[in-house]
Design an enzyme around this catalytic site. Structure first.
Site, short mmCIF file in Angstrom:
data_model
loop_
_atom_site.label_atom_id
_atom_site.label_comp_id
_atom_site.label_asym_id
_atom_site.label_seq_id
_atom_site.Cartn_x
_atom_site.Cartn_y
_atom_site.Cartn_z
N LYS A 114 -2.03 -7.57 10.27
CA LYS A 114 -1.03 -7.05 11.22
C LYS A 114 -0.67 -8.12 12.26
O LYS A 114 -0.61 -9.29 11.93
CB LYS A 114 -1.54 -5.75 11.87
N GLU A 158 -1.43 5.02 1.14
CA GLU A 158 -2.03 4.95 2.48
C GLU A 158 -1.61 6.18 3.27
O GLU A 158 -0.53 6.19 3.87
CB GLU A 158 -1.55 3.71 3.21
N GLY A 179 -5.94 3.27 10.58
CA GLY A 179 -6.36 2.87 11.92
C GLY A 179 -6.99 3.99 12.73
O GLY A 179 -7.18 3.86 13.93
N SER A 182 -8.54 3.20 6.75
CA SER A 182 -9.90 3.18 7.30
C SER A 182 -10.96 2.83 6.26
O SER A 182 -12.08 3.37 6.29
CB SER A 182 -10.23 4.50 8.01
N HIS A 208 5.22 -0.48 4.50
CA HIS A 208 4.00 -0.15 5.26
C HIS A 208 4.33 0.93 6.29
O HIS A 208 5.42 0.94 6.86
CB HIS A 208 3.44 -1.40 5.95
N ASN A 234 -4.82 -6.82 5.57
CA ASN A 234 -3.60 -6.81 6.37
C ASN A 234 -3.98 -7.07 7.82
O ASN A 234 -4.51 -6.20 8.50
CB ASN A 234 -2.90 -5.45 6.23
N GLU A 242 3.63 1.39 9.28
CA GLU A 242 4.07 0.96 10.61
C GLU A 242 5.53 0.50 10.59
O GLU A 242 6.26 0.65 11.57
CB GLU A 242 3.12 -0.13 11.14
C1 PEP Z 1 -3.35 -0.80 6.93
O1 PEP Z 1 -2.94 -1.41 7.91
O2 PEP Z 1 -2.70 -0.83 5.89
C2 PEP Z 1 -4.60 -0.05 7.04
C3 PEP Z 1 -5.00 0.64 6.00
O3 PEP Z 1 -5.28 -0.11 8.25
P1 PEP Z 1 -6.79 0.39 8.53
O4 PEP Z 1 -7.66 -0.15 7.43
O5 PEP Z 1 -7.12 -0.16 9.87
O6 PEP Z 1 -6.76 1.90 8.47
#
Ligand code: PEP
Length: 250
Positions: free
Chosen positions: A10, A169, A175, A214, A96, A8, A98
């Site tokens: 973003k 998630e 992040g 992460s 997601h 992803n 965000e």
């Molecule tokens: C994500 O954006 O779905 C995500 C898991 O980000 P990160 O790997 O940076 O934690």
């Protein structure tokens, strides 16, 4: 089950950067083991460039981070599933964290999008996960149950199971560098599988459940080997082809 490694990106990368990263990723992942596939999810503006960078490499796909649940019309700033399919994208995310927590999308709207996207021919990855305060309050099961039941409420029971994936998630792990531990991932993924089975019956065993939060080159192998982990959704560590290729090969 074929494991899915999803990147992803973003709101990162110009068209030129996306094309270059996709080319590098395909080259560095030439030894992709059997039973694995890779999905790159760039911003809308870089979908075609990412496709060009992939250059028809087998087991590499593109997907979108978002879409609007309508075929066309007066929805300024929005993109339809058909427009995504037109670029060659075959997957899309819904729910997601965000979009839920920064852009204010509610469970019912996430559900509307999930069903619409599937009906329009996209493979949809529905993202779910609890905030830290919900985890601390012992509300993991409650949050996942609500997000999954409402997120899948309008999906037909005879949906092709391979077309729908769930991504667990935990919001506190996205992040932040804080990765959920194996016990936390196992617990959540069992819960997700149980909910999917309650909704869809036996075909739920063919639906992929991804972990996201992460994931990095040095923890990917351990995570991907866990029961009920059928892939990973990666943000930060997917931006560099070198890092992400180490994850897909882990
Ligand atoms: C994500 O954006 O779905 C995500 C898991 O980000 P990160 O790997 O940076 O934690």
């Amino acid at each position: 089950m074929i494991k899915l490694f999803a990147a992803n990106w973003k709101m990162h990368k110009t068209q030129a950067e996306a094309k270059q990263t996709a080319e590098d990723l395909v080259r560095l992942s030439a030894a992709l083991p059997p039973g694995r596939e890779v999905l790159v999810i760039p911003p809308f503006t870089a979908l075609s460039a990412t496709m060009a960078g992939i250059g028809g490499a087998g087991r590499f796909h593109t997907g979108a981070q978002n879409f609007y649940p309508a075929t066309h019309g007066a929805f300024t700033g929005e993109i339809s599933p058909a427009m995504l399919l037109d670029t060659g994208a075959t997957f899309a995310l819904t729910g997601h964290s965000e979009r839920r927590h920064v852009l204010g999308e509610l469970d019912a709207f996430v559900g509307q999008k999930t069903a619409f996207g599937l009906a329009a021919g996209l493979k949809v990855i529905l993202c779910v996960g609890e905030k830290i305060e919900e985890r601390k309050a012992g509300q993991l099961a409650e949050v996942l149950t609500r997000q999954i039941r409402l997120g899948l409420a309008d999906v037909p029971k005879d949906v092709v199971p391979e077309d729908i994936s769930l991504a667990y998630e935990p919001v506190w792990a996205i992040g932040t560098g804080l990765v959920a531990g194996p016990a936390e991932i196992l617990e959540a993924h069992v819960l997700v599988r149980k909910l999917l089975e309650e909704i869809f019956g036996a075909p739920a065993r063919r639906m992929r459940i991804l972990y996201g939060g992460s994931v990095k080159p040095d923890n990917a192998a351990e995570i991907i080997a866990l029961d009920n982990v059928d892939g990973v959704l990666v943000g930060g560590a997917s931006l560099k082809a070198d890092d992400f290729s180490r994850i897909v090969l882990a």
